[in-house]
Design a protein around this motif. Structure first.
Motif, PDB file in Angstrom:
ATOM      1  N   LEU A  12       8.486  23.429  16.819  1.00  0.00           N
ATOM      2  CA  LEU A  12       7.976  24.474  17.632  1.00  0.00           C
ATOM      3  C   LEU A  12       7.249  25.616  16.676  1.00  0.00           C
ATOM      4  CD1 LEU A  12       8.889  26.751  20.211  1.00  0.00           C
ATOM      5  CD2 LEU A  12      10.862  27.320  18.881  1.00  0.00           C
ATOM      6  N   ARG A  13       6.048  26.036  17.310  1.00  0.00           N
ATOM      7  CA  ARG A  13       5.123  26.954  16.319  1.00  0.00           C
ATOM      8  C   ARG A  13       4.949  28.411  16.661  1.00  0.00           C
ATOM      9  NH1 ARG A  13       0.547  22.161  16.076  1.00  0.00           N
ATOM     10  NH2 ARG A  13       1.995  20.383  15.716  1.00  0.00           N
ATOM     11  N   PHE A  14       4.978  29.293  15.838  1.00  0.00           N
ATOM     12  CA  PHE A  14       4.610  30.441  16.204  1.00  0.00           C
ATOM     13  C   PHE A  14       3.089  30.558  15.862  1.00  0.00           C
ATOM     14  CE2 PHE A  14       4.030  35.156  14.696  1.00  0.00           C
ATOM     15  CZ  PHE A  14       4.240  35.771  15.730  1.00  0.00           C
ATOM     16  N   GLU A  15       2.222  31.096  16.870  1.00  0.00           N
ATOM     17  CA  GLU A  15       0.740  31.001  16.804  1.00  0.00           C
ATOM     18  C   GLU A  15       0.155  32.031  17.881  1.00  0.00           C
ATOM     19  OE1 GLU A  15       0.015  26.973  17.244  1.00  0.00           O
ATOM     20  OE2 GLU A  15       0.333  26.922  19.415  1.00  0.00           O
ATOM     21  N   SER A  16      -1.084  31.941  17.610  1.00  0.00           N
ATOM     22  CA  SER A  16      -1.687  32.775  18.508  1.00  0.00           C
ATOM     23  C   SER A  16      -2.375  32.076  19.615  1.00  0.00           C
ATOM     24  CB  SER A  16      -3.029  33.399  17.920  1.00  0.00           C
ATOM     25  OG  SER A  16      -3.816  34.130  18.802  1.00  0.00           O
ATOM     26  N   ASP A  41      16.998  25.620  26.086  1.00  0.00           N
ATOM     27  CA  ASP A  41      16.040  25.528  25.097  1.00  0.00           C
ATOM     28  C   ASP A  41      16.412  24.872  23.946  1.00  0.00           C
ATOM     29  OD1 ASP A  41      14.483  27.378  26.675  1.00  0.00           O
ATOM     30  OD2 ASP A  41      15.540  29.182  25.754  1.00  0.00           O
ATOM     31  N   LEU A  42      17.651  24.945  23.513  1.00  0.00           N
ATOM     32  CA  LEU A  42      18.107  23.881  22.321  1.00  0.00           C
ATOM     33  C   LEU A  42      18.094  22.525  22.767  1.00  0.00           C
ATOM     34  CD1 LEU A  42      21.001  26.334  21.567  1.00  0.00           C
ATOM     35  CD2 LEU A  42      18.894  26.038  20.127  1.00  0.00           C
ATOM     36  N   SER A  43      18.498  22.364  23.779  1.00  0.00           N
ATOM     37  CA  SER A  43      18.461  20.822  24.182  1.00  0.00           C
ATOM     38  C   SER A  43      16.931  20.137  24.309  1.00  0.00           C
ATOM     39  CB  SER A  43      19.128  20.576  25.449  1.00  0.00           C
ATOM     40  OG  SER A  43      18.957  19.415  26.191  1.00  0.00           O
ATOM     41  N   ARG A  44      16.075  21.079  25.016  1.00  0.00           N
ATOM     42  CA  ARG A  44      14.596  20.425  24.790  1.00  0.00           C
ATOM     43  C   ARG A  44      14.165  20.511  23.428  1.00  0.00           C
ATOM     44  NH1 ARG A  44      12.319  23.995  29.032  1.00  0.00           N
ATOM     45  NH2 ARG A  44      13.247  22.673  30.442  1.00  0.00           N
ATOM     46  N   TYR A  45      14.262  21.671  22.685  1.00  0.00           N
ATOM     47  CA  TYR A  45      14.039  21.352  21.421  1.00  0.00           C
ATOM     48  C   TYR A  45      14.324  20.317  20.651  1.00  0.00           C
ATOM     49  CZ  TYR A  45      13.521  23.160  16.268  1.00  0.00           C
ATOM     50  OH  TYR A  45      13.238  23.271  15.252  1.00  0.00           O
ATOM     51  N   ARG A  46      15.616  19.754  20.860  1.00  0.00           N
ATOM     52  CA  ARG A  46      16.071  18.663  20.277  1.00  0.00           C
ATOM     53  C   ARG A  46      15.683  17.261  21.050  1.00  0.00           C
ATOM     54  NH1 ARG A  46      22.307  20.298  19.481  1.00  0.00           N
ATOM     55  NH2 ARG A  46      21.995  20.845  21.575  1.00  0.00           N
ATOM     56  N   LYS A  47      15.622  17.301  22.120  1.00  0.00           N
ATOM     57  CA  LYS A  47      15.186  16.057  22.792  1.00  0.00           C
ATOM     58  C   LYS A  47      14.093  15.981  23.888  1.00  0.00           C
ATOM     59  CE  LYS A  47      20.633  16.039  23.208  1.00  0.00           C
ATOM     60  NZ  LYS A  47      21.838  15.973  23.886  1.00  0.00           N
ATOM     61  N   LEU A  48      13.541  17.099  24.063  1.00  0.00           N
ATOM     62  CA  LEU A  48      12.393  17.498  24.993  1.00  0.00           C
ATOM     63  C   LEU A  48      12.988  17.070  26.387  1.00  0.00           C
ATOM     64  CD1 LEU A  48       9.326  15.527  23.329  1.00  0.00           C
ATOM     65  CD2 LEU A  48       9.920  18.193  23.225  1.00  0.00           C
ATOM     66  N   ALA A 329      14.843  30.046  13.209  1.00  0.00           N
ATOM     67  CA  ALA A 329      16.043  30.181  14.270  1.00  0.00           C
ATOM     68  C   ALA A 329      16.319  29.011  14.906  1.00  0.00           C
ATOM     69  CB  ALA A 329      15.992  31.481  15.134  1.00  0.00           C
ATOM     70  N   PHE A 330      15.492  28.366  15.624  1.00  0.00           N
ATOM     71  CA  PHE A 330      15.925  27.025  16.351  1.00  0.00           C
ATOM     72  C   PHE A 330      16.608  25.849  15.278  1.00  0.00           C
ATOM     73  CE2 PHE A 330      13.872  28.832  19.999  1.00  0.00           C
ATOM     74  CZ  PHE A 330      14.419  28.279  21.028  1.00  0.00           C
ATOM     75  N   HIS A 331      15.796  25.873  14.142  1.00  0.00           N
ATOM     76  CA  HIS A 331      16.393  24.754  13.272  1.00  0.00           C
ATOM     77  C   HIS A 331      17.929  25.307  12.557  1.00  0.00           C
ATOM     78  CE1 HIS A 331      16.621  23.441   9.159  1.00  0.00           C
ATOM     79  NE2 HIS A 331      15.961  22.395   9.475  1.00  0.00           N
ATOM     80  N   ASP A 332      17.991  26.721  12.270  1.00  0.00           N
ATOM     81  CA  ASP A 332      19.208  26.782  11.954  1.00  0.00           C
ATOM     82  C   ASP A 332      20.325  26.900  12.902  1.00  0.00           C
ATOM     83  OD1 ASP A 332      17.997  27.596   9.754  1.00  0.00           O
ATOM     84  OD2 ASP A 332      17.900  29.771   9.708  1.00  0.00           O
ATOM     85  N   ILE A 333      19.923  27.038  14.097  1.00  0.00           N
ATOM     86  CA  ILE A 333      21.042  26.811  15.317  1.00  0.00           C
ATOM     87  C   ILE A 333      21.521  25.539  15.321  1.00  0.00           C
ATOM     88  CG2 ILE A 333      21.484  27.305  17.760  1.00  0.00           C
ATOM     89  CD1 ILE A 333      19.499  29.611  17.771  1.00  0.00           C
ATOM     90  N   ILE A 334      20.510  24.555  15.520  1.00  0.00           N
ATOM     91  CA  ILE A 334      21.086  23.317  15.862  1.00  0.00           C
ATOM     92  C   ILE A 334      21.542  22.626  14.689  1.00  0.00           C
ATOM     93  CG2 ILE A 334      19.394  22.968  17.620  1.00  0.00           C
ATOM     94  CD1 ILE A 334      17.846  21.082  15.593  1.00  0.00           C
TER      95      ILE A 334
END
Length: 349
Positions: A12-16, A41-48, A329-334
């Motif tokens: 996940l990237r913070f970008e323009s 969102d968390l599920s998709r972040y881990r498993k798409l 934040a996503f990394h820390d949550i999972i």
């Protein structure tokens, strides 16, 4: 504009990225003030899941109208709004019958079209709802998950004086507890293995908390209800285990509503499955948060109850971070770096 874009598992990237523009007559561009992280969102972040590589993510948010198409009349630039992220086609059989949650072409922004983890996002006019000044932007960002919980309980026949058990006290479970109280439940039992989640459940309106690590949930509930069970059991943990265990919670003739999604096969022991048949249970699946007339009473009632303070989501909010800290934040949550309830991201910081 700045946005959070998803490229791959845990990428996940913070970008323009390009800002949305009004193109259709019913378009509304919204300046996002607060966006919330959803369990999906968390599920998709881990498993798409359904997504387009590099898509701007997120679907829970509040904001201010930035620009509108020529046919938009119910809001204007500067208005404070909440938004329904669900896009229903309006022309399939389900939509025409008044069941947009069952739309054959249902989609949600942040999956295959740009979402709300950004400085700006865009939605059709019918998806945008004005909010009164009495609702803060933080709280308004929880209108969507609040509507999800309300949608599930509206499917049931819960009446004032009824009893409810909520299995799984994540965000949807906590909001289900709050709604059960508003529906007039006389006793609400919150079930989870995390003591911190159970503490939040009490703050959201649970009358009794149950930790099944001590004694099986259905055994504790049976003792507390003199063997009867509850009128409505909500499955909001979304695990294969609890998706079976929930059938042992309702009384004979009671109801089960599934709001969680188990990302794995559900194997149901005979003990639990027989409860469906022998106790003549009614079982509902609850998907999304929309009904007819679109987006539905789930949304209007949520906004009304928030505006009066009857629906108080404040206890759920544990973190409020700048949008740029989203990837961390996503990394820390999972990886469970802390205890997380509802995490809000602020694109304005």
């Amino acid at each position: 504009m700045n946005a959070l874009n998803l490229y791959d598992i845990e990428d996940l990237r913070f970008e323009s990225t390009a800002s949305p523009e009004v193109k259709a007559a019913d378009d509304i561009v919204i300046r996002v003030k607060i966006a919330g992280i959803c369990g999906s969102d968390l599920s998709r972040y881990r498993k798409l899941g359904p997504y387009v590589k590099g898509m701007t993510w997120g679907h829970e948010f509040s904001g201010v109208v930035e620009a509108v198409g020529e046919n938009v009349t119910h809001v204007k630039p500067g208005n404070r709004v909440a938004a329904c992220p669900t896009i229903a086609c309006g022309i399939c059989n389900s939509c025409l019958k008044g069941f947009p949650s069952q739309c054959n072409h249902l989609s949600v922004i942040g999956a295959k079209q740009p979402g709300g983890f950004a400085e700006f996002t865009k939605l059709p006019a019918r998806n945008v709802l004005p909010i009164p000044d009495s609702i803060s932007m933080d709280h308004a960002s929880l209108v969507e998950p609040s509507a999800v919980a309300a949608h599930g309980l509206y499917l049931t026949s819960l009446q004032p004086g009824g009893t409810v058990a909520v299995l799984g006290c994540g965000n949807i479970g906590l909001l289900s507890i709050a709604w059960a109280k508003l529906f007039g439940a006389s006793a609400i039992y919150a079930i989870d293995i995390d003591p911190k989640k159970l503490e939040l459940a009490k703050q959201m309106g649970a009358d009794v908390i149950i930790n099944p690590l001590e004694v099986a949930a259905h055994e504790q509930l049976s003792s507390l209800t003199e063997g009867d069970g509850v009128d409505v059991a909500v499955e909001s943990a979304g695990s294969p285990l609890t998706s079976a265990q929930v059938f042992a919670l309702p009384r004979k003739g009671g109801e089960v509503v599934f709001m969680g999604i188990p990302y794995g096969d559900v194997s149901i022991e005979r003990f639990y499955f027989e409860k469906i048949v022998r106790n003549e249970l009614k079982v509902y699946g609850s998907w999304n948060a929309v009904s007819s007339p679109f987006p539905g009473k789930e949304w209007t009632t949520t906004i009304q109850k928030m505006s009066t303070g009857e629906l108080n989501v404040a206890p759920m909010i544990t973190h409020r971070l700048p949008l740029r800290e989203g990837p961390q934040a996503f990394h820390d949550i999972i990886h469970q770096k802390d205890f997380y309830g509802k995490v809000l991201l602020d694109p304005t910081q």
